[in-house]
Motif scaffolding. Structure first.
Motif, PDB file in Angstrom:
ATOM      1  N   SER A   1       1.004  -1.345   0.160  1.00 25.21           N
ATOM      2  CA  SER A   1      -0.133   0.592  -0.102  1.00 25.21           C
ATOM      3  C   SER A   1       0.547   1.344  -0.274  1.00 25.21           C
ATOM      4  O   SER A   1       0.675   2.346  -1.105  1.00 25.21           O
ATOM      5  CB  SER A   1      -0.622  -0.065   1.088  1.00 25.21           C
TER       6      SER A   1
ATOM      7  N   LEU B   1       1.690   2.659  -3.802  1.00 29.43           N
ATOM      8  CA  LEU B   1       0.831   2.527  -4.139  1.00 29.43           C
ATOM      9  C   LEU B   1       0.404   4.118  -4.077  1.00 29.43           C
ATOM     10  O   LEU B   1       0.955   4.683  -5.106  1.00 29.43           O
ATOM     11  CB  LEU B   1      -0.497   1.560  -3.913  1.00 29.43           C
TER      12      LEU B   1
ATOM     13  N   VAL C   1      -6.427   3.262  -3.199  1.00 29.36           N
ATOM     14  CA  VAL C   1      -5.658   3.282  -1.908  1.00 29.36           C
ATOM     15  C   VAL C   1      -6.605   2.413  -0.434  1.00 29.36           C
ATOM     16  O   VAL C   1      -5.771   1.396  -0.065  1.00 29.36           O
ATOM     17  CB  VAL C   1      -4.062   2.997  -1.500  1.00 29.36           C
TER      18      VAL C   1
END
Length: 996
Positions: free
Chosen positions: A690, A693, A709
């Motif tokens: 995460s 991203l 996200v």
């Protein structure tokens, strides 16, 4: 395998101090073993020059005005014309310095050298300057005394043959032949202490009678008695003329040492050569393998290299040099030079001379790229165009490449092209007068054969013509003349006369300026050739086209220029060997810092691009991003686990992501974060993914990607918790579905199938993995990368000191502060993806969980995971950025202009080039195999015995006269730079007494 070098782009023109050291043949640094205190004291001494007049104490010769230099640990002098008189002596060879009692206003010193040579130096500068010079000279002499170098002089000079010639108490060995070689059949009562080459045993090339060795020895003995020898040799005008006539065989090796300055390296580093061989005994490398291939191709016609003794000597010298300079190692044609100088020098002498040749006299000639040779070939072509325009135009018309013949001339110093007896005469002049001799002789060869060259139609005809001319160098230049003196002039003598008279306009300054003029062109040519070679050596292009692979190379080369990687090294040893016994070649690999720079040229999210407007300028500042995601990608592509990436690794790594479809990209990102490669992500790895991203989306407009996200994390934990096996409830406890089961930090949590479902549940992430991820890697042509501009002259030095990167940054900061003051400063971060340009957020899809699977509340799951992780990690699900470090915080910061200005601002931003520049210019056509060109054997090189039939070539008196006539043929007018009054003052100083 590919070896990529950026050394040529880091070339710097030699400074004034370095040019002075080169002119006086002074080594740039001492590698010997001295204690650190002495070295630091020597470095603390300043170099200084002063106007002076030099006179010989006991010889009736002219005095010369010039510059006297202190270049610790050396004392040097050069006349005003920089060619008549030159002196370079180690301070450790000065026995006594006295101030002379001269007439008022005259400041003079008397210097007595080790060999008893008295030098009178009149300092013609102001008194304070002269006092300072004497003070520095005194300090430098004290340091030499403390170092103990003066004690080593006595032992060292015994290794020089000139001591045998000049010292009255010694005589030549009883078993010495006329040519200087030793006769093993005649016993010698004295032990030989001086150094010598293979010629002592296998004879020297040529007929000693025709070479007039006896007369040359007489002339040189007289000169050395009056002007010093070996370490204390003074070069007066007669010296240059004697060198041009030719050095005697026995003195040739020592004179090459003195002229090149390698004798100072041997003096400062006693025993270094032997210790180097001892330390590397039994070691092998790529260079040692290449040396073995060329040993038997090195002057095979010479008797010394038809025996194992000569081959072993050549092997040791070449291997020792490759061990001392591993970056250069061994290059073809180096064997020809080493084999030639070993005929006249010992192994230790040849080793140090090879060091000076490759590093200082012929820089870049024997490098893997041969950039020095190619540069001088381009300079030679320009000189031919300027001095011999008809030949140049004819060669252009019939497409004849001048370098086909001239490249071997320069690369082997003519040794591989003409008979050795003549080639060594050119080498004598090369060491005495510098690299300009190679150009002057080359121009003379073309001029003398001008009429025949205008009939040449192809390269083969050109080569045959040159071969025939070199074979006739010993013939008479005017065989039909009625004058016997004219008939006695050979083609080689004519070649030297034309070289040094008609082409004397080619000076050292001419060569330096022409090299500077064409250096950029040659560098671009070499870079273009290296690029093609690196691409050709790839094992596979993967799914890229050749053009796209070229773009990858350009980005890699630019990154290597900006962040140089570690030196190229051989691959680590392995226990596994292939059946064919082949060894893996060294190749260029980049480290993490260089990889970050490379990726910033390829991937839009790997760089931080800011459009800065301050009312005075509009610029784009680019910075290389640093994040754990980039580091993880580096090690993911390092499939060989070497901690560095090769060109092939980069191509294969990019291939693994740039051609993927939706499912492949999802799997790629999953595998990138699956640390132990077990097919599952742990909870920590999900959080790390995460963060990756968020790093990619850090500059996107609006909250669309941030929300995507956040939803991804909610769905991942919700779905992951739902699939976890739940323990049986204990007696008396209720099964609470809202409480997630306990889980270890390294316990498998999310598999690939589940990860795909979570990603596909969000429209934004699906779009990103389908197109945007692969599209964020852009292979585009890079603008041409400019070479550093070499500053020349006062204005160039001033501009180079002003236009520095530091000053540019200071100017930008200054204008930014003014822009902030007047309210005109604005910074806009360029988005990496750029799909959404408004603040509207697309709606997410519904959760894929069935109602029965939603018993595990996602909020509870996230809450529990947040308490189990660090505060900075827990804030990843929040929409506000955490107060963490600058690099981590940048992953969550979205710099968005005001909504009313957003679309307008972005639409006005001009297109900006993706990165800096690099492209290669067309390469000059050069014959790379020139060094392997077979040498034509010449009968004139055959060694002759002194007792063979004498054809009455010369009697002794006539021979001496003819040698002197040949010396007179090179006479030039040498201006001493002194008036008649100055000459009288210098003459009076010779009779002056020291100050009491």
């Amino acid at each position: 395998m590919a070896t990529i070098s950026t050394a040529l782009r880091h070339f710097k023109e030699p400074t004034k101090e370095q040019l002075t050291h080169i002119f006086f043949s002074i080594p740039p640094a001492v590698t010997g073993s001295g204690n650190g205190t002495d070295s630091e004291s020597q470095e603390a001494l300043e170099a200084m020059e002063i106007n002076a007049v030099l006179s010989l104490g006991e010889a009736v010769e002219d005095s010369y005005a010039g510059k006297l230099h202190i270049l610790p640990p050396f004392l040097a002098f050069a006349s005003l014309d920089r060619k008549s008189v030159r002196l370079t002596i180690p301070l450790s060879t000065i026995r006594r310095v006295e101030r002379l009692n001269a007439r008022a206003g005259i400041y003079a010193l008397s210097l007595l050298t080790w060999h008893g040579l008295k030098l009178v130096v009149q300092l013609t500068s102001l008194r304070p300057t002269a006092d300072l010079f004497c003070s520095l000279l005194k300090d430098a002499l004290k340091i030499e005394l403390q170092k103990g170098q003066m004690k080593l002089v006595k032992t060292f000079v015994k290794t020089c043959y000139s001591e045998v010639l000049v010292n009255g108490s010694s005589s030549a060995p009883e078993n010495e032949r006329e040519d200087g070689s030793l006769d093993d059949q005649v016993p010698n009562s004295e032990e030989i202490a001086y150094h010598g080459g293979l010629g002592l045993k296998f004879k020297f090339p040529g007929d000693p009678k025709k070479l007039r060795e006896t007369s040359k020895i007489k002339l040189w003995t007289n000169y050395l008695k009056a002007h010093g020898r070996n370490l204390t040799l003074l070069r007066y005008p007669q010296y240059t003329r004697l060198v041009q006539v030719g050095l005697p065989n026995r003195l040739r090796g020592e004179m090459w040492e003195v002229l090149s300055g390698s004798i100072y390296l041997r003096f400062e580093n006693p025993g270094y050569y032997q210790q180097l061989l001892k330390d590397h005994e039994g070691k092998t490398s790529t260079s040692t393998e290449d040396i073995e291939k060329d040993l038997h191709r090195s002057l095979p016609e010479y008797a010394g290299y038809q025996s194992q003794e000569g081959i072993n000597s050549l092997r040791r010298v070449l291997q020792a040099y490759s061990f001392k300079n591993p970056e250069l190692g061994y290059c073809q044609a180096m064997n020809i030079l080493a084999a030639a100088i070993l005929i006249y020098m010992s192994e230790e002498q040849a080793f140090w001379l090879l060091e000076v040749l490759c590093d200082r006299l012929l820089p870049g000639y024997y490098a893997p790229s041969m950039h020095g040779t190619m540069l001088d070939q381009r300079v030679f072509e320009s000189l031919v165009q300027r001095c011999l325009p008809m030949i140049h135009e004819h060669f252009q018309a019939v497409d004849v490449q001048l370098s086909v013949a001239s490249l071997p001339w320069f690369l082997s110093l003519y040794i591989n092209s003409m008979p050795m007896v003549f080639a060594f005469r050119i080498v004598d002049c090369f060491f005495c007068m510098g690299p300009k001799v190679l150009f002057q002789v080359g121009l003379a060869i073309l001029k003398i054969n001008g009429e025949k060259l205008l009939q040449v139609q192809d390269d083969g005809h050109f080569l045959n013509l040159m071969r025939d001319y070199f074979a006739s160098l010993g013939d008479s230049a005017h065989p039909d003349s009625s004058d016997p003196r004219a008939r006695a002039i050979t083609n080689f003598q004519e070649l030297l006369l034309v070289s040094f008279r008609e082409f004397s306009v080619v000076t050292d300054e001419t060569i330096l300026s022409e090299r500077k003029r064409y250096r950029s062109e040659i560098i671009h040519s070499i870079e273009s050739f290296s690029k093609r070679a690196a691409i050709r050596n790839l094992r596979t292009y993967e799914r890229f086209t050749k053009e796209q692979v070229g773009y990858v190379y350009d980005a890699l080369y630019k990154a290597m220029c900006l962040v140089p990687p570690p030196p190229v090294a051989a691959p680590p040893p392995t226990l596994l060997t292939t059946s064919d016994g082949s060894e893996e070649k060294p190749e260029t690999r980049i480290g993490l810092q260089t990889f970050r720079q490379f990726l910033s040229e390829i991937a839009t999210w790997a760089r931080d691009e800011k459009i800065v407007m301050n009312g005075f300028q509009r610029r784009i500042d680019r910075e290389v991003a640093e994040h754990e995601f980039i580091d993880r990608l580096f090690f993911f592509w390092d499939v060989s686990c070497r901690g560095a990436l090769s060109f092939q690794d980069l191509v294969s790594g990019l291939n693994g992501v740039m051609f993927n479809d939706l499912m492949d990209n999802i799997e790629w990102l999953f595998n990138l974060h699956d640390k132990n490669k077990d097919g599952f992500l742990t909870k920590d790895e999900v959080l790390t993914l995460s963060e990756s991203l968020l790093f990619i989306f850090r500059f996107e407009v609006g909250d669309a990607y941030l929300g995507a996200v956040s939803r991804f994390m909610s769905n991942a934990f919700e779905y992951g918790d739902a699939l976890l096996p739940r323990p049986e409830p204990k007696e008396g406890e209720d099964d609470d579905p809202s409480t997630p089961p306990p889980i270890e930090s390294n316990q498998p949590y999310l598999n690939l199938a589940t990860f795909r479902m979570v990603v596909l549940a969000d429209e934004i992430l699906e779009s990103f993995f389908e197109t945007d991820l692969s599209a964020s890697f852009k292979l585009v042509p890079l603008p041409e990368m400019e070479l550093p501009i070499s500053s020349t002259g006062l204005l160039g030095d001033i501009w180079s000191s002003i236009a520095t990167d530091t000053n540019k940054k200071m100017f930008n900061m200054f204008t930014d502060e003014i822009g902030k003051t007047i309210g005109r400063h604005q910074v806009i971060h360029r988005p990496s993806i750029g799909r959404y340009t408004t603040l509207e957020e697309p709606k997410a899809r519904e959760s894929l969980l069935t109602p029965s699977m939603r018993k595990s509340a996602s909020k509870a799951s996230l809450k529990s995971s947040s308490t189990a992780t660090s505060p900075s990690t827990a804030t990843l699900v929040s929409t506000s950025p955490p107060p963490s470090t600058s690099k981590a915080a940048s992953a969550l910061t979205v710099d968005v202009p005001p909504p009313q200005l957003q679309n307008k601002t972005l639409s006005n931003v001009p297109d900006v080039p993706e990165s800096g520049s690099l492209s290669a210019m067309p390469m000059m056509k050069v014959v790379r195999e020139a060094a392997r060109m077979e040498r034509t054997p010449f009968a004139i090189d055959n060694a002759q015995d002194e007792d063979e039939e004498d054809d009455g070539f010369f009697d002794d008196d006539e021979e001496d006269d003819q040698v002197l006539d040949e010396v007179d043929a090179f006479l030039e007018a040498h201006d001493s730079g002194l008036s008649e009054a100055d000459k009288q003052v210098a003459s009076d100083l010779l009779k002056a007494e020291p100050v009491k």
